[in-house]
Design an enzyme around this catalytic site. Structure first.
Site, PDB file in Angstrom:
ATOM      1  N   ASP A 151      20.053  50.870  34.787  1.00 55.79           N
ATOM      2  CA  ASP A 151      21.065  51.239  33.793  1.00 55.79           C
ATOM      3  C   ASP A 151      21.239  50.093  32.804  1.00 55.79           C
ATOM      4  O   ASP A 151      21.649  48.988  33.180  1.00 55.79           O
ATOM      5  CB  ASP A 151      22.388  51.551  34.496  1.00 55.79           C
ATOM      6  CG  ASP A 151      23.387  52.248  33.585  1.00 55.79           C
ATOM      7  OD1 ASP A 151      23.515  51.847  32.414  1.00 55.79           O
ATOM      8  OD2 ASP A 151      24.046  53.191  34.052  1.00 55.79           O
TER       9      ASP A 151
ATOM     10  N   SER B 140      29.049  58.435  32.703  1.00 57.66           N
ATOM     11  CA  SER B 140      29.475  57.341  31.839  1.00 57.66           C
ATOM     12  C   SER B 140      30.976  57.455  31.579  1.00 57.66           C
ATOM     13  O   SER B 140      31.765  57.341  32.501  1.00 57.66           O
ATOM     14  CB  SER B 140      28.650  57.320  30.560  1.00 57.66           C
ATOM     15  OG  SER B 140      28.770  56.089  29.917  1.00 57.66           O
TER      16      SER B 140
ATOM     17  N   HIS C  10      20.482  54.645  31.878  1.00 55.66           N
ATOM     18  CA  HIS C  10      21.860  55.128  31.848  1.00 55.66           C
ATOM     19  C   HIS C  10      21.934  56.647  31.709  1.00 55.66           C
ATOM     20  O   HIS C  10      21.462  57.223  30.725  1.00 55.66           O
ATOM     21  CB  HIS C  10      22.605  54.471  30.690  1.00 55.66           C
ATOM     22  CG  HIS C  10      24.063  54.805  30.638  1.00 55.66           C
ATOM     23  ND1 HIS C  10      24.944  54.478  31.631  1.00 55.66           N
ATOM     24  CD2 HIS C  10      24.798  55.450  29.697  1.00 55.66           C
ATOM     25  CE1 HIS C  10      26.152  54.900  31.314  1.00 55.66           C
ATOM     26  NE2 HIS C  10      26.091  55.507  30.147  1.00 55.66           N
TER      27      HIS C  10
END
Length: 541
Positions: free
Chosen positions: A433, A210, A472
């Site tokens: 995600d 991320s 995610h």
């Protein structure tokens, strides 16, 4: 707690369930070439040269005995124990930049024994530039490992540092967070390794998801010789496009005056999985290629769904909200601005809403993009992102790109300098995600292909793997760092990554994750829970 700290970096944390904050660590225990003076270990205060353009304010070195490390802070980035941390040296170096009044802290932990000869730097999540919990986890794997706080708040969800007291952008801290501090982490970390062990690390690696993934790409783009290998997962690249785009679901609901319930949103995902799951040859609760899932949400109009003792009938208005969220943001002329929520991804983070005592429902935007727009783009911390019109969204989208792409966009496809330095990049991302559209990562890889000669040429140093059904930064059981070190140190390029997936029924299955552009397809027989029952094939046109 598994060493998966999910990467809040655009915070895979559902604010309710704190779902995702990550800086992954290696599962490999093999060592790099062992240096002749591997027993040298000097954990005492020393002097190191300052990175270019910076001044070293302070340096401390502390010998820490083996034991359990309690990560400071609150969940999900802190507030949990890391057991069995080996005896190690903790070095903290604080740097500042003339005129900036900043204080960026670099922390490096170095195992007293069993060092594998490698330096690993780990990334952050959301608005946190680093994560000390990931450092504690990685040192258990034999790494000398470091992270940086970039001189900003370490909680991950606080970007109040964005503005100076006069209301202008704090450009020094933005530069630290965007790129400068990660480079200085590499420079300082390598020097600390050399001074504590008496010699340099054999290899240097980056590891993050991320925000941590974005940091890895920024290194490859701007400082291509810092790391030999970069593991950059679910990367927050194309920063301004995806950050603003993740407010699109709130805009759609606000403009339609329609806020579907969780039950209704879930009904669309369940129907999409049922319709598109068999496309890979077996109904196993996973969509192997969501980009070719053409499920029409209008097919659910009139369907009744029940939960929490209530029954809901899917309306045309709810269907249109879902269609626009999946389609993604478009401007007033219908031109695509960015990508939408992937089909099969959980809606809840980006479509949260609250209903007051008066019965009026309003949106509750996800905090990371809401803060980016309020604090950075609008420079008004109290700015309301729950009530944006389509026209306002369009204006903010373009303003963000115009003002901040050069600082934090992390979208430059020219990786030739990193390639020429011999570097390797691995990226994995979940096809489901819910925070960073997977299509944006594919878009970036396609632009690198166009820039550097095509897929085959780019595959020589950069490979992307898409994981069916994974949210995610939530891939578990992955051999990503093992694969990266084998590629960097032995020239063994990975065709697949092995990982554990969770299907729609909650069953965990082992699967080989295919490298882009290939997708997983069932062989026609064998146990669907076995990776041997699948092969990687070209996607259906």
């Amino acid at each position: 707690m598994k060493r998966q700290i999910l990467a809040l970096a655009t915070v895979g944390v559902t604010v309710a369930g704190a779902a995702a904050i990550y800086a992954l660590v290696d599962r490999s225990n093999d060592s790099a070439a062992a240096p002749s003076n591997a027993n040298a270990f000097n954990c005492s205060t020393f002097q190191i040269p300052a990175p270019t353009g910076a001044t070293v304010e302070s340096l401390t070195a502390t010998a820490v005995p083996a034991g359990t490390f309690q990560v400071p802070g609150t969940p999900p980035l802190g507030g949990y124990p890391v057991p069995d941390v080996p005896a190690h040296c903790e070095v903290t170096v604080t740097v500042t930049h003339p005129g900036a009044n900043d204080h960026a802290k670099v922390q490096v932990w170095l195992p007293e024994s069993g060092w594998n000869g490698r330096f690993q730097a780990v990334g952050g999540a959301a608005y946190a530039a680093g994560n000390i919990g990931s450092v504690a986890a990685a040192v258990k794997q034999g790494y000398a490992v470091g992270t940086t706080d970039a001189g900003v708040d370490t909680s991950g969800l606080n970007s109040s540092w964005a503005l100076n007291p006069d209301g202008r952008i704090n450009t020094a801290l933005l530069e630290n967070f965007s790129s400068r501090s990660v480079h200085e982490l590499a420079v300082v970390g390598k020097q600390v390794v050399n001074d504590v062990y008496g010699h340099a690390a054999s290899y240097a690696y980056w590891n993050g998801c991320s925000t941590g993934g974005r940091q890895g790409y920024m290194e490859a783009q701007k400082y291509p010789t810092d790391f030999n290998g970069i593991n950059a997962d679910a990367p927050a690249i194309n920063w301004n496009q995806f950050e603003v785009a993740t407010l699109w679901p709130q805009v759609v609901m606000n403009q339609a005056h329609t806020y579907p319930t969780t039950c209704e949103f879930n009904a669309f995902n369940q129907a999409a999985v049922k319709a598109c799951d068999p496309q890979d040859g077996v109904a196993d609760g996973l969509i192997s290629d969501p980009s070719h899932c053409n499920f029409d949400p209008r097919s659910l109009i009139g369907t009744k769904v029940a939960c929490d003792g209530k029954e809901y009938t899917i309306s045309e208005a709810v269907t249109e909200v879902v269609r626009k969220i999946w389609d993604g943001p478009r401007d007033g002329n219908g031109r695509r601005l960015w990508y939408g929520l992937p089909i099969g991804a959980d809606f809840s983070n980006l479509t949260a809403s609250t209903t007051g005592p008066d019965g009026v429902t309003v949106g509750a935007p996800f905090p990371v993009p809401a803060q980016w727009v309020a604090n950075f783009v609008e420079k008004q911390p109290a700015f309301d992102t729950a009530s944006l019109t389509y026209a306002q969204f369009d204006q903010i989208f373009h303003q963000a790109r115009s003002e901040f792409d050069s600082a934090i966009g992390t979208a430059d496809p020219n990786l030739s300098a990193f390639r020429d330095a011999g570097g390797k990049i691995i990226t994995w991302q979940g096809d489901a995600d819910q925070l960073i559209p997977t299509a944006g990562t594919v878009d970036y890889r396609n632009r690198v292909d166009a820039q550097l000669g095509g897929t085959a040429e780019v595959d020589d140093f950069y490979r992307v793997f898409l994981a069916p059904g994974v949210a995610h930064c939530a891939l578990t059981g992955s051999n990503d760092m093992t694969a990266l070190t084998a590629w960097v140190e032995h020239g063994q390029a990975p065709d697949v990554l092995r990982a554990d997936l969770t299907n729609a029924t909650g069953q965990t299955v082992s699967r080989d994750i295919c490298r882009l552009p290939f997708v997983s397809h069932y062989n026609g027989d064998g146990d669907p829970a076995s990776p041997a029952s699948f092969r990687c094939v070209a996607p259906t046109p």
